[in-house]
Design an enzyme around this catalytic site. Structure first.
Site, short mmCIF file in Angstrom:
data_model
loop_
_atom_site.label_atom_id
_atom_site.label_comp_id
_atom_site.label_asym_id
_atom_site.label_seq_id
_atom_site.Cartn_x
_atom_site.Cartn_y
_atom_site.Cartn_z
CD GLU A 105 -3.57 -1.25 2.23
OE1 GLU A 105 -2.96 -0.56 2.71
OE2 GLU A 105 -3.80 -2.18 2.30
CD GLU A 113 -3.67 -6.00 3.29
OE1 GLU A 113 -4.13 -5.44 3.45
OE2 GLU A 113 -2.31 -5.64 3.02
O1 AHR Z 1 -5.04 -5.61 7.07
C1 AHR Z 1 -4.86 -4.92 7.63
C2 AHR Z 1 -4.28 -3.90 6.96
O2 AHR Z 1 -4.52 -3.25 6.43
C3 AHR Z 1 -2.26 -3.77 6.44
O3 AHR Z 1 -1.72 -4.24 7.86
C4 AHR Z 1 -2.55 -3.23 6.03
O4 AHR Z 1 -1.55 -3.04 3.97
C5 AHR Z 1 -4.23 -2.95 5.51
O5 AHR Z 1 -4.58 -1.38 5.04
#
Ligand code: AHR
Length: 526
Positions: free
Chosen positions: A196, A331
């Site tokens: 990110e 994610e």
């Molecule tokens: O999964 C929790 C967080 O969500 C992670 O650290 C980040 O990459 C995302 O914003």
């Protein structure tokens, strides 16, 4: 039963917890198993373990002195459970944590104690570092997906880490690794080039990120002799979009445009995409004690995954029509309000029947995009967000999502087979969703597998499957429970677990009666 109407009752075990309910119209599925699609890459069943709350500490790592049974500090119960879902890869150490992680803090006999400012500001003991992660990966039979720090680290730090992990020749770093107990080089299957980077990973512009990615993908080399050729080569995954907004379109365009113009000296094999199912970031829904309205709302939101994949696949197709770069949804999952009484920075939530349905719907979306989506990591593996496993000291419970991953094991590396069906409609208030979803695939032995999700919270689904050559028999399991918010707890761990399902074969057609809000997987003998 006559010889003309041959009825095979393959398993006659009822799903005890489901009250009798009416069926809506019959759903007809048809499959022509000779028409196959892409391979459903096992990496779409990947996991994510960040240094966040009790995801690592207590969830995996209890230390060698713990009274909780462990092997070199790693919980035996958790390892045994994870072996059951054949985890293809684990993404580590983050997440936002990765861009503040300095690997040297986590090696050797004396660990530097640091802080975890992203997640509750707690102490990070660094007791779980490179060797412990690799030991864990080895114990569960998985592969390492290591995300390197490009936000607050340097190319040299990341390059040294990779040399430390993968060099076979006696360099100073390889000798240091051997001195710390591992003379053989480790394998790193996947390298995450930041996380990110448009936000917690450094607030970079896409152009700045591309210039960094070129440097990191050039110099952060994997030296493991076993990973120099073919399928064993490390995949490098660049940071991609995190939603449907214009800034992410711009991001994906910039990275993919750079990829199209890439030279011999740098390369990527994957572009990541993050997409959580969350309705309102400021006012998140509860993960337990909710009703059908919240069930429907969350499932509607989760289906947006498909549109998002279409959006970014179109951009990738423009710059990479041969689909060399995989989309890694590294994610994904539900993100609810923290459970009352827990540290809000630890992202602790319960996991219900709703999450099981949500997981199945997303896995089916990924599989339908198998030609481009070749990796995905649910967030997160233990005690964080949509977890597989919850622990509390010596106690452990497997969540409904865990069981969905277990039921989907036959789909790992299976070949996608298109299913034709009209899924009908399930309406709750002003929300209408497809009532039924389905996925089919052939495994390497040629066996056909079928998954059917009955999204309808109230009505059974009568499903009939036909195949050109007819069906001889079928058997499988179904996962459901009495309520949309049914959960497994430490005291009642078997409320939502898979049970055998009755499958009837009549006139060469398979009939299944699927409980409301259920996930079912059957193998079909032709
Ligand atoms: O999964 C929790 C967080 O969500 C992670 O650290 C980040 O990459 C995302 O914003």
């Amino acid at each position: 039963m006559t010889s003309i109407v041959r009825v095979l009752v393959v398993a006659v075990l009822a799903v005890a917890s489901v009250p009798p309910v009416m069926s809506a119209d019959k759903i007809e599925l048809s499959i022509d198993a000779s028409k196959t699609g892409a391979k459903i890459d096992r990496n779409i069943f990947g996991q994510f373990a960040e240094h966040l709350g009790h995801g690592i500490y207590d969830g995996i790592w209890v230390g060698t002195d713990s009274s909780i049974p462990n092997t070199r500090g790693i919980r035996n119960d958790v390892v045994a459970a994870l072996k059951g879902i054949k985890v293809p890869n684990v993404r580590w150490p983050g997440g936002c944590f990765a861009d503040e992680y300095h690997w040297r803090n986590g090696i050797g006999p004396r660990r530097n104690v640091t802080l975890n400012p992203n997640w509750g500001g707690v102490i990070e003991p660094n007791s779980f570092g490179t060797h412990e992660f690799m030991d864990f990966i080895d114990q569960i039979g998985s592969n390492a997906y290591v995300s390197v720090n490009i936000g607050s680290g340097t190319p040299r730090e990341a390059a040294d880490w990779m040399e430390y992990m993968t060099a076979a020749q006696p360099t100073t770093l390889a000798k240091e690794r051997a001195g710390n107990g591992h003379s053989d080089p480790y394998k790193v299957a996947i390298l995450g080039v930041g996380n990110e980077s448009w936000d917690c990973g450094g607030n970079m512009t896409p152009e700045y990120y591309v210039s960094q990615a070129k440097i990191y993908t050039r110099f952060v080399r994997n030296y493991n002799p076993a990973q120099q050729q073919g399928n064993e080569q490390m995949l490098k995954v660049a940071v991609g979009p995190g939603g449907k907004e214009a800034r992410f379109t711009d991001w994906a365009e910039t990275v993919m445009k750079a990829y199209r113009q890439h030279t011999w000296s740098w390369d990527i094999q994957g572009l990541s995409m993050h997409n959580y199912t969350v309705l309102d970031w400021q006012n998140k829904l509860a993960s337990m004690n909710f009703g059908e309205a919240e069930y429907a709302k969350v499932l509607k939101a989760t289906l947006e995954m498909d549109a998002l994949i279409n959006q970014y696949s179109a951009i990738m197709d423009k710059y990479d029509p041969q689909k060399k770069v995989a989309l890694f949804v590294d994610e994904w999952g539900s993100w609810y309000a923290p459970l009352p009484g827990t540290n809000p920075g630890f992202l602790v939530q319960q996991n219900s029947v709703r999450d099981a349905i949500l997981a199945a719907l997303n896995l089916n979306i990924f599989a339908r995009h198998a030609d481009r989506v070749r990796g995905a990591n649910i967030a997160q593996m233990i005690n964080v967000l949509q977890a597989m496993i919850l622990t509390d000291k010596e106690k452990m419970v497997l969540t409904p999502t865990y069981y969905v991953f277990k039921m989907y094991v036959p789909f790992q590396d299976a070949t996608f087979v298109p299913v034709s069906f009209d899924g009908g409609a399930y309406t709750r208030g002003d929300i209408t969703l497809p009532r039924v979803d389905a996925l089919a695939a052939k495994d390497s032995a040629g066996k056909l597998w079928l998954e059917i999700t009955n999204v309808d919270a109230n009505e059974m689904a009568d499903v009939e499957l036909s195949l050109p050559g007819g069906i001889k028999s079928a058997k499988g399991e179904t996962l459901t429970a009495s309520k949309v918010d049914s959960i497994n707890t430490f005291d009642a761990p078997n409320t939502v677990t898979p049970k055998p399902i009755s499958a009837r074969v009549e006139g060469g057609k398979l009939t299944l009666k699927l409980a409301p809000k259920s996930v079912t997987v059957v193998s079909v003998e032709q």
